[in-house]
Design a protein around this motif. Structure first.
Motif, PDB file in Angstrom:
ATOM      1  N   PHE A 169       0.854  -1.189   0.000  1.00  0.00           N
ATOM      2  CA  PHE A 169       0.000   0.000   0.000  1.00  0.00           C
ATOM      3  C   PHE A 169       0.892   1.241   0.000  1.00  0.00           C
ATOM      4  O   PHE A 169       1.713   1.418   0.898  1.00  0.00           O
ATOM      5  N   ILE A 170       0.732   2.077  -1.018  1.00  0.00           N
ATOM      6  CA  ILE A 170       1.362   3.395  -1.031  1.00  0.00           C
ATOM      7  C   ILE A 170       0.308   4.343  -0.487  1.00  0.00           C
ATOM      8  O   ILE A 170      -0.715   4.601  -1.127  1.00  0.00           O
ATOM      9  N   THR A 171       0.529   4.826   0.719  1.00  0.00           N
ATOM     10  CA  THR A 171      -0.506   5.583   1.410  1.00  0.00           C
ATOM     11  C   THR A 171       0.106   6.560   2.399  1.00  0.00           C
ATOM     12  O   THR A 171       1.164   6.295   2.976  1.00  0.00           O
ATOM     13  N   GLN A 172      -0.567   7.667   2.596  1.00  0.00           N
ATOM     14  CA  GLN A 172      -0.149   8.631   3.613  1.00  0.00           C
ATOM     15  C   GLN A 172      -0.754   8.280   4.976  1.00  0.00           C
ATOM     16  O   GLN A 172      -0.386   8.850   5.986  1.00  0.00           O
ATOM     17  N   HIS A 173      -1.690   7.347   4.970  1.00  0.00           N
ATOM     18  CA  HIS A 173      -2.389   6.936   6.195  1.00  0.00           C
ATOM     19  C   HIS A 173      -2.086   5.464   6.469  1.00  0.00           C
ATOM     20  O   HIS A 173      -2.209   4.629   5.573  1.00  0.00           O
ATOM     21  N   GLN A 174      -1.702   5.133   7.673  1.00  0.00           N
ATOM     22  CA  GLN A 174      -1.409   3.753   8.042  1.00  0.00           C
ATOM     23  C   GLN A 174      -2.680   3.055   8.521  1.00  0.00           C
ATOM     24  O   GLN A 174      -3.392   3.561   9.383  1.00  0.00           O
ATOM     25  N   TYR A 175      -2.950   1.892   7.924  1.00  0.00           N
ATOM     26  CA  TYR A 175      -4.118   1.091   8.287  1.00  0.00           C
ATOM     27  C   TYR A 175      -3.686  -0.078   9.168  1.00  0.00           C
ATOM     28  O   TYR A 175      -2.545  -0.545   9.077  1.00  0.00           O
ATOM     29  N   LYS A 187       4.864   5.472   2.374  1.00  0.00           N
ATOM     30  CA  LYS A 187       4.426   6.684   1.674  1.00  0.00           C
ATOM     31  C   LYS A 187       5.004   6.752   0.268  1.00  0.00           C
ATOM     32  O   LYS A 187       4.477   7.452  -0.587  1.00  0.00           O
ATOM     33  N   ASN A 188       6.113   6.030   0.036  1.00  0.00           N
ATOM     34  CA  ASN A 188       6.777   6.053  -1.263  1.00  0.00           C
ATOM     35  C   ASN A 188       7.706   4.853  -1.377  1.00  0.00           C
ATOM     36  O   ASN A 188       7.847   4.069  -0.439  1.00  0.00           O
ATOM     37  N   ALA A 189       8.367   4.727  -2.511  1.00  0.00           N
ATOM     38  CA  ALA A 189       9.264   3.586  -2.745  1.00  0.00           C
ATOM     39  C   ALA A 189      10.508   3.664  -1.874  1.00  0.00           C
ATOM     40  O   ALA A 189      11.037   2.643  -1.443  1.00  0.00           O
ATOM     41  N   LYS A 190      10.975   4.848  -1.597  1.00  0.00           N
ATOM     42  CA  LYS A 190      12.198   5.008  -0.800  1.00  0.00           C
ATOM     43  C   LYS A 190      12.051   4.344   0.564  1.00  0.00           C
ATOM     44  O   LYS A 190      12.988   3.738   1.079  1.00  0.00           O
ATOM     45  N   GLU A 191      10.870   4.442   1.152  1.00  0.00           N
ATOM     46  CA  GLU A 191      10.649   3.883   2.489  1.00  0.00           C
ATOM     47  C   GLU A 191      10.769   2.368   2.513  1.00  0.00           C
ATOM     48  O   GLU A 191      11.198   1.807   3.528  1.00  0.00           O
ATOM     49  N   ILE A 192      10.405   1.691   1.437  1.00  0.00           N
ATOM     50  CA  ILE A 192      10.491   0.224   1.440  1.00  0.00           C
ATOM     51  C   ILE A 192      11.952  -0.216   1.480  1.00  0.00           C
ATOM     52  O   ILE A 192      12.279  -1.261   2.052  1.00  0.00           O
ATOM     53  N   LEU A 193      12.829   0.560   0.908  1.00  0.00           N
ATOM     54  CA  LEU A 193      14.245   0.204   0.912  1.00  0.00           C
ATOM     55  C   LEU A 193      14.830   0.309   2.323  1.00  0.00           C
ATOM     56  O   LEU A 193      15.730  -0.424   2.683  1.00  0.00           O
TER      57      LEU A 193
END
Length: 196
Positions: A169-175, A187-193
């Motif tokens: 999920f690319i999202t500004q809100h955490q579920y 929030k973006n691809a950078k965070e997954i790294l």
């Protein structure tokens, strides 16, 4: 027609819509004057009847000749998908990238299926905040697909080990999401790294 023009047309059909800067990032970024080169190329493609320009935006948005409507409400959604593609390409080009793949009724409707960094992903680009019920319903469709095990027969599966795609999920809100399979939210691809 030169190969770059064909690639642009193919990408417009793949993504449904692209902004001028998206086209520059994917096809003209290595040139000395990418904006001018892009504008000239797109003008020729419009004149040739290959693409349509939506001029309601300061920087034009381009659509394939036979695609979504000029004023479709899904344009921002598809622009988010192409921007995501550009972002992940910065780190590594996906081996597979399918926009809105179709599955049987009762199964999920992901925005993207991709194989990236040797792993399969279903990607959900969430531009809005959804209710707990809506997210629960979306997750239930993924669970239906997981439990039916049809994914084990997909063409992209490794021979030795069957892998269910990570739901991203690319999202500004955490579920609050729990399932038998891997789910990540960034929030973006950078965070997954950072999570790897």
């Amino acid at each position: 027609m030169i190969s770059r023009n064909l690639e642009i047309i193919n990408n417009l059909e793949k993504f449904r819509v692209m902004g001028r800067d998206d086209i520059i990032d994917l096809h003209f970024s290595n040139l000395k004057d990418p904006v001018t080169q892009c504008n000239r190329t797109m003008k020729r493609l419009i004149q040739g009847g290959y693409v349509i320009a939506n001029k309601d935006h300061r920087k034009y948005i381009y659509l394939p000749r036979n695609g979504i409507k000029y004023n479709s409400l899904k344009i921002p959604h598809f622009l988010s998908i192409v921007r995501f593609y550009i972002e992940i390409n910065f780190y590594e080009k996906p081996k597979e990238f399918i926009v809105e793949p179709k599955y049987k009724k009762g199964f999920m409707e992901p925005d993207i299926f991709m194989i990236w960094k040797s792993s399969p992903f279903f990607v959900e680009i969430q531009r809005n905040i959804y209710s707990k019920k809506t997210i629960g319903s979306k997750l239930k469709r993924y669970e239906n697909y997981y439990n039916c095990e049809k994914w084990k027969n997909e063409y992209w599966q490794p021979k030795n080990k069957k892998v269910f795609p990570t739901i991203w999920f690319i999202t500004q809100h955490q579920y609050n999401l729990n399932a038998e399979f891997r789910i990540i939210q960034t929030k973006n691809a950078k965070e997954i790294l950072k999570q790897a």
